[in-house]
Design a protein around this motif. Structure first.
Motif, short mmCIF file in Angstrom:
data_model
loop_
_atom_site.label_atom_id
_atom_site.label_comp_id
_atom_site.label_asym_id
_atom_site.label_seq_id
_atom_site.Cartn_x
_atom_site.Cartn_y
_atom_site.Cartn_z
N ASP A 17 -9.91 -3.44 -3.90
CA ASP A 17 -10.32 -4.12 -5.12
C ASP A 17 -9.57 -5.42 -5.36
O ASP A 17 -9.97 -6.23 -6.21
CB ASP A 17 -10.14 -3.20 -6.34
CG ASP A 17 -11.14 -2.06 -6.37
OD1 ASP A 17 -12.17 -2.18 -5.70
OD2 ASP A 17 -10.88 -1.05 -7.04
N ASP A 38 -3.26 -1.29 -8.19
CA ASP A 38 -4.71 -1.41 -7.99
C ASP A 38 -5.08 -0.77 -6.65
O ASP A 38 -4.21 -0.27 -5.92
CB ASP A 38 -5.15 -2.88 -7.98
CG ASP A 38 -6.53 -3.07 -8.62
OD1 ASP A 38 -7.37 -2.16 -8.48
OD2 ASP A 38 -6.76 -4.11 -9.24
N ARG A 39 -6.36 -0.81 -6.33
CA ARG A 39 -6.84 -0.39 -5.02
C ARG A 39 -6.76 -1.58 -4.07
O ARG A 39 -7.03 -2.71 -4.45
CB ARG A 39 -8.28 0.09 -5.10
CG ARG A 39 -8.49 1.36 -5.89
CD ARG A 39 -7.99 2.57 -5.14
NE ARG A 39 -8.78 2.84 -3.94
CZ ARG A 39 -8.41 3.70 -2.98
NH1 ARG A 39 -7.26 4.34 -3.08
NH2 ARG A 39 -9.17 3.91 -1.93
N ASP A 88 -4.09 2.62 -2.20
CA ASP A 88 -3.64 2.11 -3.50
C ASP A 88 -2.44 1.20 -3.32
O ASP A 88 -1.60 1.41 -2.44
CB ASP A 88 -3.25 3.27 -4.43
CG ASP A 88 -4.44 4.09 -4.86
OD1 ASP A 88 -5.48 3.49 -5.17
OD2 ASP A 88 -4.33 5.33 -4.88
N GLU A 105 0.84 -1.19 0.00
CA GLU A 105 0.00 0.00 0.00
C GLU A 105 0.88 1.24 0.00
O GLU A 105 1.85 1.35 0.74
CB GLU A 105 -0.93 0.04 1.21
CG GLU A 105 -1.86 1.26 1.18
CD GLU A 105 -2.80 1.36 2.36
OE1 GLU A 105 -3.56 2.35 2.43
OE2 GLU A 105 -2.77 0.46 3.22
#
Length: 596
Positions: free
Chosen positions: A494, A490-491, A476, A444
């Motif tokens: 997600d 990506d998130r 993110d 992250e």
């Protein structure tokens, strides 16, 4: 490629093939070119940020945290904006057949500022909400509120009654400047909200709590003198609210001024590293003009376009609503040099049937931000505009759009990157426990810079979870490579874990979008008894044709088997999006689960 492809899709595929042949023809030199580019960018950075340079860096302690800042940046947002007053009779804003010079623009803003103080009782620190579509008056209201030390509250003009009223109530706005459509959504709630409205481009107000814009323009064009400190709040900008209630990101004058100055640094750095392209742009003879097709209530529209152009003396042309055919007409008639939109908008513009017959000789700079760029976008841009100066970047509301920038040759050579980091930005990656990872490892992203917002308005718990010792926990997933390029994978929310394997939906979406029949795609996870989660996809094909099995086979040719969605749902219409053009992944997932 297997399956049926319509003639339109085949045309798109041929365009991509030509572009890819061009890319391959220069592929042998790319490594050398990239090394030279990175060296040129490093040299430019050193020259621009050294002692006595325009973007000289210095250390400052802000809220107990040591941060790198731009020494010569304006101290307040009002100071940053006031530099636009020097541009006189140049065209500042156009909308349909309306034209406003910089002098006329600031005169209207000053009249409103005087009215807000003298007749509406707005004081330093009071909140002034803006709830309207993109209009010149949106921009004028923003400048007026900032100039008197009020806190601007841009509201989502796509929002309905509940979201608009929530923003007004949560921020405690005393005044909302709105158009007639938004007024009808909130009119009945104004007494309970203890809020008055100024109506833009409407008829008679017809309500004691509503007055027409024209009343404000009867005041003298001089805003009252109000002392503003760099640490005062300037903006409460609400997040898009795709999950739960929107959160109000509260930014200081100092933070936004540093962000604007940082945009200008990146422009200067990129220009120095891309001189041949810049020389062609300057030699074209066209004055800089930007087509505004993204919302002003979003950081990209407000900061990167509106405020950046206001400071730089550049024309901003407002679209009534997004339509690629109309956008091409404006590009031709207004001699637009800069277009910025999310990738789907950029692709729609370049692939529109009218593109070939439109005079786009003025168009050089193309921005594609807000979400990940599809892999073929670079090829598409250069096939249509060989001398293009495209760009993307990474930032978020919580960082005032500051993070990294990827423009010109960097966009071409590192198409999957979000760019090089800003000189005032620190980045680190952390694991699921918040522990720092070694440099280069994916995790992250945490960002720290003087542009970060202070807190979420009225949300101490959410603030504590996101703003940590000067860092913003972005949510993110990404990493920084050994050349200093930032990659956003990506998130966090997600990411799909299927049978212990991490899958980043954005990777699968990127491959799907390379299929010539796929216009839009989103990939998400759903519960699965055996695997824990299973991958699903939803696509929009437009007028093209492809079967679900063809698409799954196509993905299997490019991805590991566990990354191929179990189902690919073919939508009969465009995928739902929020006001900034991002696909509403959660809404699509929820709709699927509700029908399962």
């Amino acid at each position: 490629m297997p399956g049926l492809i319509t003639s339109a899709a085949t045309g798109r595929d041929r365009t991509r093939s030509r572009a890819m042949r061009h890319t391959r023809s220069t592929g042998a030199d790319m490594s050398t070119e990239l090394t030279a580019l990175v060296s040129a960018m490093d040299t430019a950075r050193q020259q621009l940020t050294g002692p006595g340079a325009p973007w000289e860096l210095e250390q400052r302690t802000i809220n107990g945290v040591e941060l790198r800042c731009y020494k010569q940046a304006p101290g307040t947002l009002r100071d940053a904006i006031d530099s636009g007053r020097t541009h006189g009779d140049r065209i500042c804003v156009s909308y349909e057949d309306e034209r406003y010079t910089f002098d006329a623009f600031f005169e209207a803003a000053d009249r409103l500022a005087n009215h807000l103080v003298s007749n509406c009782g707005v004081h330093r620190g009071d909140r002034v909400a803006i709830a309207m579509r993109n209009y010149p008056e949106w921009m004028m209201t923003f400048v007026a509120a900032v100039s008197i030390g009020a806190i601007v509250v841009p509201l989502n003009s796509w929002g309905k009654t509940e979201e608009l009223c929530y923003g007004i109530q949560d921020s405690g706005s005393r005044i909302v400047v709105c158009d007639s459509q938004r007024l009808e959504l909130i009119r009945d709630a104004l007494p309970e909200l203890d809020c008055k409205a100024i109506l833009v481009r409407g008829g008679d107000a017809g309500d004691e709590r509503v007055e027409p814009w024209s009343v404000s323009q009867q005041q003298a064009a001089k805003h009252p003198e109000v002392e503003i400190s760099p640490g005062d709040l300037a903006i409460i900008m609400y997040t898009s609210g795709t999950t739960g209630k929107p959160k109000g990101a509260a930014s200081t004058h100092f933070a936004v001024a540093q962000a604007l100055y940082n945009f200008e640094f990146h422009a200067a750095q990129s220009a120095m590293a891309n001189m041949p392209t810049i020389e062609k742009m300057l030699g074209s003879g066209f004055d800089s003009a930007t087509l505004l097709a993204v919302p002003l209530f979003h950081v990209s529209g407000c900061y990167a376009i509106f405020l950046g152009n206001l400071r730089g003396g550049r024309k901003t042309c407002i679209m009534y609503k997004w339509d690629p055919a109309r956008a091409l007409e404006i590009i031709e008639s207004e001699r637009i040099t800069v277009f910025t939109g999310v990738p789907t908008m950029t692709m729609a513009l370049l692939e529109h049937p009218n593109f070939a017959s439109t005079d786009t000789s003025s168009l050089f700079a193309l921005g594609a931000g807000g979400t990940a760029c599809p892999p073929h976008l670079t090829d598409l841009i250069y096939s249509k505009l060989p001398d293009a100066y495209p760009g993307t970047g990474y930032g978020m509301t919580e960082t005032n759009a500051t993070g990294s920038s990827c423009t010109g040759a960097a966009f071409r050579l590192r198409p999957n990157a979000a760019g090089n980091l800003s000189p005032i930005v620190e980045v680190r990656t952390v694991n699921e426990n918040g522990e720092a990872l070694p440099a280069g490892e994916t995790g992250e992203l945490y960002l720290r810079s003087p542009t970060n917002v202070q807190r979420y308005w009225n949300l101490p718990e959410a603030s504590a979870a996101t703003f940590i010792d000067g860092w913003v926990a972005t949510g993110d997933i990404g990493h920084v490579d050994d050349l200093g390029f930032l990659y956003v994978v990506d998130r966090v929310k997600d990411m799909v874990i299927r049978g212990g394997e991490n899958i980043y939906p954005v990777e699968v979406e990127g491959v799907l979008l390379t299929h010539p029949a796929v216009h839009e795609a989103t990939v998400f996870g759903v519960p699965h008894q055996r695997w824990g989660e299973e991958l699903m996809a939803s696509v929009y094909l437009g007028e093209d044709v492809a079967s679900e099995e063809e698409l799954r086979t196509f993905l299997g040719e490019h991805l590991a088997a566990f990354k191929v969605p179990a189902r690919i749902l073919i939508s009969s219409g465009e995928l739902p999006k929020n006001a900034t053009g991002k696909v509403l992944k959660k809404a699509i997932r929820d709709a699927y689960l509700a029908q399962s």
